[in-house]
Design a protein around this motif. Structure first.
Motif, PDB file in Angstrom:
ATOM      1  N   ARG A 246       0.819  -1.122   0.021  1.00 31.26           N
ATOM      2  CA  ARG A 246       0.083  -0.044   0.071  1.00 31.26           C
ATOM      3  C   ARG A 246       0.920   1.245  -0.017  1.00 31.26           C
ATOM      4  O   ARG A 246       0.839   1.986   0.990  1.00 31.26           O
ATOM      5  N   ILE A 247       1.701   1.388  -1.092  1.00 30.50           N
ATOM      6  CA  ILE A 247       2.780   2.409  -0.993  1.00 30.50           C
ATOM      7  C   ILE A 247       1.930   3.855  -0.975  1.00 30.50           C
ATOM      8  O   ILE A 247       2.847   4.709  -0.176  1.00 30.50           O
ATOM      9  N   ASP A 248       1.093   4.202  -1.573  1.00 31.30           N
ATOM     10  CA  ASP A 248       0.642   5.475  -1.551  1.00 31.30           C
ATOM     11  C   ASP A 248      -0.073   5.820   0.036  1.00 31.30           C
ATOM     12  O   ASP A 248       0.569   7.122   0.462  1.00 31.30           O
ATOM     13  N   HIS A 249      -0.571   4.943   0.502  1.00 34.77           N
ATOM     14  CA  HIS A 249      -0.798   5.178   1.800  1.00 34.77           C
ATOM     15  C   HIS A 249       0.266   5.188   2.841  1.00 34.77           C
ATOM     16  O   HIS A 249       0.369   6.058   3.767  1.00 34.77           O
ATOM     17  N   ALA A 250       1.313   4.200   2.656  1.00 32.47           N
ATOM     18  CA  ALA A 250       2.577   4.490   3.410  1.00 32.47           C
ATOM     19  C   ALA A 250       2.949   5.785   3.348  1.00 32.47           C
ATOM     20  O   ALA A 250       3.671   6.307   4.342  1.00 32.47           O
ATOM     21  N   LYS A 251       3.224   6.381   2.211  1.00 30.35           N
ATOM     22  CA  LYS A 251       3.878   7.618   1.935  1.00 30.35           C
ATOM     23  C   LYS A 251       3.073   8.854   2.355  1.00 30.35           C
ATOM     24  O   LYS A 251       3.631   9.705   3.303  1.00 30.35           O
ATOM     25  N   PHE A 252       1.616   8.650   2.780  1.00 34.81           N
ATOM     26  CA  PHE A 252       0.980   9.395   3.445  1.00 34.81           C
ATOM     27  C   PHE A 252       1.412   9.735   4.925  1.00 34.81           C
ATOM     28  O   PHE A 252       1.746  10.578   5.529  1.00 34.81           O
ATOM     29  N   TYR A 253       1.605   8.481   5.694  1.00 35.51           N
ATOM     30  CA  TYR A 253       1.915   8.292   7.014  1.00 35.51           C
ATOM     31  C   TYR A 253       3.239   8.672   7.231  1.00 35.51           C
ATOM     32  O   TYR A 253       3.610   9.221   8.220  1.00 35.51           O
ATOM     33  N   GLU A 254       4.017   8.364   6.481  1.00 38.70           N
ATOM     34  CA  GLU A 254       5.775   8.959   6.442  1.00 38.70           C
ATOM     35  C   GLU A 254       5.669  10.389   6.276  1.00 38.70           C
ATOM     36  O   GLU A 254       6.448  11.079   7.075  1.00 38.70           O
ATOM     37  N   ARG A 255       4.819  10.866   5.505  1.00 36.46           N
ATOM     38  CA  ARG A 255       4.770  12.570   5.382  1.00 36.46           C
ATOM     39  C   ARG A 255       4.403  13.017   6.766  1.00 36.46           C
ATOM     40  O   ARG A 255       5.090  14.169   7.383  1.00 36.46           O
ATOM     41  N   VAL A 256       3.496  12.393   7.338  1.00 38.39           N
ATOM     42  CA  VAL A 256       2.948  13.039   8.792  1.00 38.39           C
ATOM     43  C   VAL A 256       4.124  12.731   9.767  1.00 38.39           C
ATOM     44  O   VAL A 256       4.300  13.711  10.478  1.00 38.39           O
ATOM     45  N   ALA A 257       4.651  11.885   9.667  1.00 42.39           N
ATOM     46  CA  ALA A 257       5.776  11.200  10.673  1.00 42.39           C
ATOM     47  C   ALA A 257       7.165  12.300  10.381  1.00 42.39           C
ATOM     48  O   ALA A 257       7.447  13.083  11.457  1.00 42.39           O
ATOM     49  N   ASP A 258       7.117  12.680   9.079  1.00 42.83           N
ATOM     50  CA  ASP A 258       8.410  13.719   8.950  1.00 42.83           C
ATOM     51  C   ASP A 258       8.023  15.121   9.221  1.00 42.83           C
ATOM     52  O   ASP A 258       9.008  16.001   9.662  1.00 42.83           O
ATOM     53  N   GLY A 259       6.891  15.367   9.108  1.00 40.22           N
ATOM     54  CA  GLY A 259       6.479  16.947   9.043  1.00 40.22           C
ATOM     55  C   GLY A 259       5.941  17.317  10.490  1.00 40.22           C
ATOM     56  O   GLY A 259       5.843  18.557  10.615  1.00 40.22           O
ATOM     57  N   SER A 260       5.825  16.214  11.285  1.00 36.56           N
ATOM     58  CA  SER A 260       4.926  16.734  12.655  1.00 36.56           C
ATOM     59  C   SER A 260       5.513  17.602  13.258  1.00 36.56           C
ATOM     60  O   SER A 260       5.064  18.265  14.054  1.00 36.56           O
ATOM     61  N   HIS A 261       7.063  17.601  13.583  1.00 37.81           N
ATOM     62  CA  HIS A 261       7.583  18.610  14.268  1.00 37.81           C
ATOM     63  C   HIS A 261       7.490  20.106  13.816  1.00 37.81           C
ATOM     64  O   HIS A 261       7.621  20.938  14.554  1.00 37.81           O
ATOM     65  N   GLN A 262       7.217  20.081  12.470  1.00 32.68           N
ATOM     66  CA  GLN A 262       7.258  21.510  12.195  1.00 32.68           C
ATOM     67  C   GLN A 262       5.499  22.135  12.054  1.00 32.68           C
ATOM     68  O   GLN A 262       5.374  23.156  11.730  1.00 32.68           O
ATOM     69  N   TRP A 263       4.711  21.157  11.878  1.00 32.82           N
ATOM     70  CA  TRP A 263       3.271  21.610  11.469  1.00 32.82           C
ATOM     71  C   TRP A 263       2.502  22.551  12.620  1.00 32.82           C
ATOM     72  O   TRP A 263       2.884  22.420  13.723  1.00 32.82           O
ATOM     73  N   ARG A 264       1.528  23.126  12.026  1.00 36.39           N
ATOM     74  CA  ARG A 264       0.888  23.949  13.000  1.00 36.39           C
ATOM     75  C   ARG A 264      -0.380  23.130  13.280  1.00 36.39           C
ATOM     76  O   ARG A 264      -0.964  22.301  12.532  1.00 36.39           O
ATOM     77  N   ALA A 265      -1.148  23.745  14.171  1.00 35.63           N
ATOM     78  CA  ALA A 265      -2.537  23.063  14.797  1.00 35.63           C
ATOM     79  C   ALA A 265      -3.299  22.863  13.470  1.00 35.63           C
ATOM     80  O   ALA A 265      -4.128  21.870  13.396  1.00 35.63           O
ATOM     81  N   ASP A 266      -3.381  23.859  12.617  1.00 36.59           N
ATOM     82  CA  ASP A 266      -4.435  23.757  11.510  1.00 36.59           C
ATOM     83  C   ASP A 266      -3.931  22.854  10.555  1.00 36.59           C
ATOM     84  O   ASP A 266      -4.971  22.087   9.770  1.00 36.59           O
TER      85      ASP A 266
END
Length: 299
Positions: free
Chosen positions: A259-279
């Motif tokens: 499920r590569i596309d779905h895996a990439k989505f969760y990887e993006r969340v993991a990689d970007g979570s320290h910089q993301w804003r609440a919205d």
């Protein structure tokens, strides 16, 4: 006379176990409660059996929508200032309500409390692991990796439950983990360190047995949490760390299942979570709900 606590039992196709659970409530040493049973569309004769129990129990049959919706409906019917949940496969010791109500009266600032419990799996008593050990006080950070509040051991203020919107009915699992964390942002948990609940596990219809990869719903809960402006910087960092950890583990499982596309989505969340804003986390949570639906339907 208004009851002191509303006891809510949701059930789905557990007729035999349900009747024993109900008996454990009716045998309580205090009678300052109302008992509400929500039959979540059972097809095993539960409704007919409940109809024979008389007027001591408030019974409502609803279309099958899952335990979160059933519990929420029970709270809609509740008349008491406190609510207690009992899963239909669990049991209470006779003094459970009496002792826990006394605790809540003595600790008027306490919004939620629980008792300790006995674990039974496949008919045999087992000892929970150290990470599941109950503790009181500020348990928010400790609860991020392991759900430390048990549904059947809990009493909470009805107004608090309603103010938070109750359980998230769109979550197939971990809806309790989601609600407890939202509560624990602002409230410490009280604890009666007595085993007043028997938690019966090991049967095939448990959520843990019927819902694969439950961590995907915990990931959703954590993502929702990061859109909440009540988090302090320390707690926010702790949530981000656990979210990234769980996302990477889940993404690895998705890649193994191609499920590569779905895996990439969760990887993006993991990689970007320290910089993301609440919205941004709010947007991610909305996307995650859609992704979970697709994965659940095998897309």
């Amino acid at each position: 006379m208004t009851p002191e606590v509303s006891v809510i039992i949701p059930t789905y196709n557990r007729r035999a176990m349900l009747l024993v659970a109900i008996d454990s409530v009716l045998a309580q040493s205090t009678q300052s409660f109302e008992l509400i049973v929500i039959d979540d569309g059972s097809t095993d004769g539960t409704g007919e059996q409940l109809a024979r129990l008389g007027k001591a129990i408030r019974i409502e049959c609803i279309e099958h929508r899952g335990p979160a919706a059933a519990r929420n409906r029970g709270v809609e019917l509740a008349r008491a200032p406190l609510i207690a949940f009992l899963d239909s496969d669990d049991l209470w010791a006779p003094a459970k309500l009496e002792l826990q109500l006394a605790f809540m009266r003595s600790n008027t600032d306490c919004a939620i409390s629980q008792t300790n419990e006995i674990w039974i799996r496949n008919g045999r008593r087992v000892n929970p692991g150290i990470r599941h050990r109950k503790r009181g006080g500020d348990i928010f950070i400790d609860s991020l990796r392991t759900c430390l509040i048990s549904m059947s051991a809990t009493i909470m203020r009805t107004d608090l439950f309603r103010s938070l919107g109750g359980f998230d009915e769109s979550m197939d699992a971990a809806e309790d983990y989601d609600l407890w964390l939202r509560i624990l942002i602002d409230h410490e948990a009280g604890l009666l360190d007595e085993p007043l609940v028997t938690r019966r596990g090991g049967h095939p219809d448990q959520t843990s047995a019927t819902t694969p990869a439950i961590d995907r719903f915990r990931i959703l809960a954590l993502t929702k949490l990061l859109a909440d402006n009540r988090l302090s910087p320390t707690r926010r960092n702790a949530v981000v760390d656990v979210l990234a950890e769980k996302c990477r583990i889940y993404a690895g499982g998705l890649r193994r299942r191609e499920r590569i596309d779905h895996a990439k989505f969760y990887e993006r969340v993991a990689d970007g979570s320290h910089q993301w804003r609440a919205d941004e986390f709010d947007c991610a949570a909305k996307s995650m709900r859609s992704t979970l639906r697709e994965i659940s339907h095998g897309c």
